[in-house]
Design a protein around this motif. Structure first.
Motif, PDB file in Angstrom:
ATOM      1  N   THR A   6      -2.300  29.406 -18.052  1.00  0.00           N
ATOM      2  CA  THR A   6      -1.040  29.091 -17.832  1.00  0.00           C
ATOM      3  C   THR A   6      -0.163  29.071 -18.820  1.00  0.00           C
ATOM      4  OG1 THR A   6      -1.684  26.715 -18.093  1.00  0.00           O
ATOM      5  CG2 THR A   6      -1.692  27.619 -15.533  1.00  0.00           C
ATOM      6  N   LEU A   9       0.578  32.622 -19.640  1.00  0.00           N
ATOM      7  CA  LEU A   9       1.342  33.291 -18.464  1.00  0.00           C
ATOM      8  C   LEU A   9       2.831  32.934 -18.543  1.00  0.00           C
ATOM      9  CD1 LEU A   9      -0.596  32.662 -15.150  1.00  0.00           C
ATOM     10  CD2 LEU A   9      -0.174  34.718 -16.109  1.00  0.00           C
ATOM     11  N   ILE A  10       2.894  31.670 -19.200  1.00  0.00           N
ATOM     12  CA  ILE A  10       4.237  31.051 -19.260  1.00  0.00           C
ATOM     13  C   ILE A  10       5.006  31.546 -20.661  1.00  0.00           C
ATOM     14  CG2 ILE A  10       5.667  29.203 -20.264  1.00  0.00           C
ATOM     15  CD1 ILE A  10       3.487  27.302 -18.710  1.00  0.00           C
ATOM     16  N   PHE A  13       5.975  35.028 -19.398  1.00  0.00           N
ATOM     17  CA  PHE A  13       7.470  34.915 -18.825  1.00  0.00           C
ATOM     18  C   PHE A  13       8.558  34.710 -19.744  1.00  0.00           C
ATOM     19  CE2 PHE A  13      10.734  31.708 -17.703  1.00  0.00           C
ATOM     20  CZ  PHE A  13      11.539  32.680 -16.720  1.00  0.00           C
ATOM     21  N   HIS A  17      11.685  36.987 -20.320  1.00  0.00           N
ATOM     22  CA  HIS A  17      12.871  36.526 -20.087  1.00  0.00           C
ATOM     23  C   HIS A  17      13.928  36.846 -21.270  1.00  0.00           C
ATOM     24  CE1 HIS A  17      16.257  33.685 -18.910  1.00  0.00           C
ATOM     25  NE2 HIS A  17      15.882  33.068 -19.920  1.00  0.00           N
ATOM     26  N   GLU A  47       8.334  33.321  -8.877  1.00  0.00           N
ATOM     27  CA  GLU A  47       9.156  32.074  -9.491  1.00  0.00           C
ATOM     28  C   GLU A  47       8.283  30.987  -8.931  1.00  0.00           C
ATOM     29  OE1 GLU A  47      12.709  32.390  -7.786  1.00  0.00           O
ATOM     30  OE2 GLU A  47      13.662  33.458  -9.264  1.00  0.00           O
ATOM     31  N   LEU A  50       5.392  30.773 -11.210  1.00  0.00           N
ATOM     32  CA  LEU A  50       5.882  30.179 -12.539  1.00  0.00           C
ATOM     33  C   LEU A  50       6.099  28.540 -12.425  1.00  0.00           C
ATOM     34  CD1 LEU A  50       6.977  30.713 -15.392  1.00  0.00           C
ATOM     35  CD2 LEU A  50       9.276  30.874 -14.331  1.00  0.00           C
ATOM     36  N   ILE A  54       3.807  25.969 -14.859  1.00  0.00           N
ATOM     37  CA  ILE A  54       4.472  25.150 -15.755  1.00  0.00           C
ATOM     38  C   ILE A  54       4.210  23.692 -15.252  1.00  0.00           C
ATOM     39  CG2 ILE A  54       6.843  24.189 -16.472  1.00  0.00           C
ATOM     40  CD1 ILE A  54       7.821  27.034 -16.229  1.00  0.00           C
TER      41      ILE A  54
END
Length: 110
Positions: A6, A9-10, A13, A17, A47, A50, A54
């Motif tokens: 995770t 992955l964050i 992102f 972004h 989303e 996501l 998170i």
């Protein structure tokens, strides 16, 4: 392992972004086109993923802190993991409508 996945992955992102937000300085029209592609049901599912990443990463991070800094943490780490998973599931159910509501309305037209 899930905590690391995770986290990665964050990170990806956030990288994407920053890139798409920086695009507004280069070409506002291109930025508008990119942002328009984000208004699809598939992106709504991403989303939701996501949000899932998170929330899990944050809750599990608190568990890791407790294991590291609480003298009884290692003894109770399994129970704390299941507590984290339970809280995460409840929060994910609560996030269904706020995150996916607009995508469902778009697909089903209501």
């Amino acid at each position: 392992m899930a905590h690391r996945v995770t986290g990665v992955l964050i990170f990806f992102f956030l990288f994407v972004h920053v890139l798409d937000t920086a695009l507004v300085r280069v070409s506002p029209e291109a930025y508008d086109e990119v942002v328009a592609t984000y208004k699809t049901p598939l992106v709504a599912l991403l989303e939701y993923g996501l949000v899932a990443a998170i929330l899990f990463h944050a809750l599990n991070g608190l568990r890791v802190i407790a294991v590291d800094f609480w003298s009884k943490g290692p003894r109770y780490q399994k129970q704390m993991l299941w507590t984290v998973v339970g809280i995460w599931v409840v929060l994910m159910v609560g996030a269904l409508y706020p995150v996916l509501g607009h995508a469902v309305r778009e697909v089903f037209g209501s």
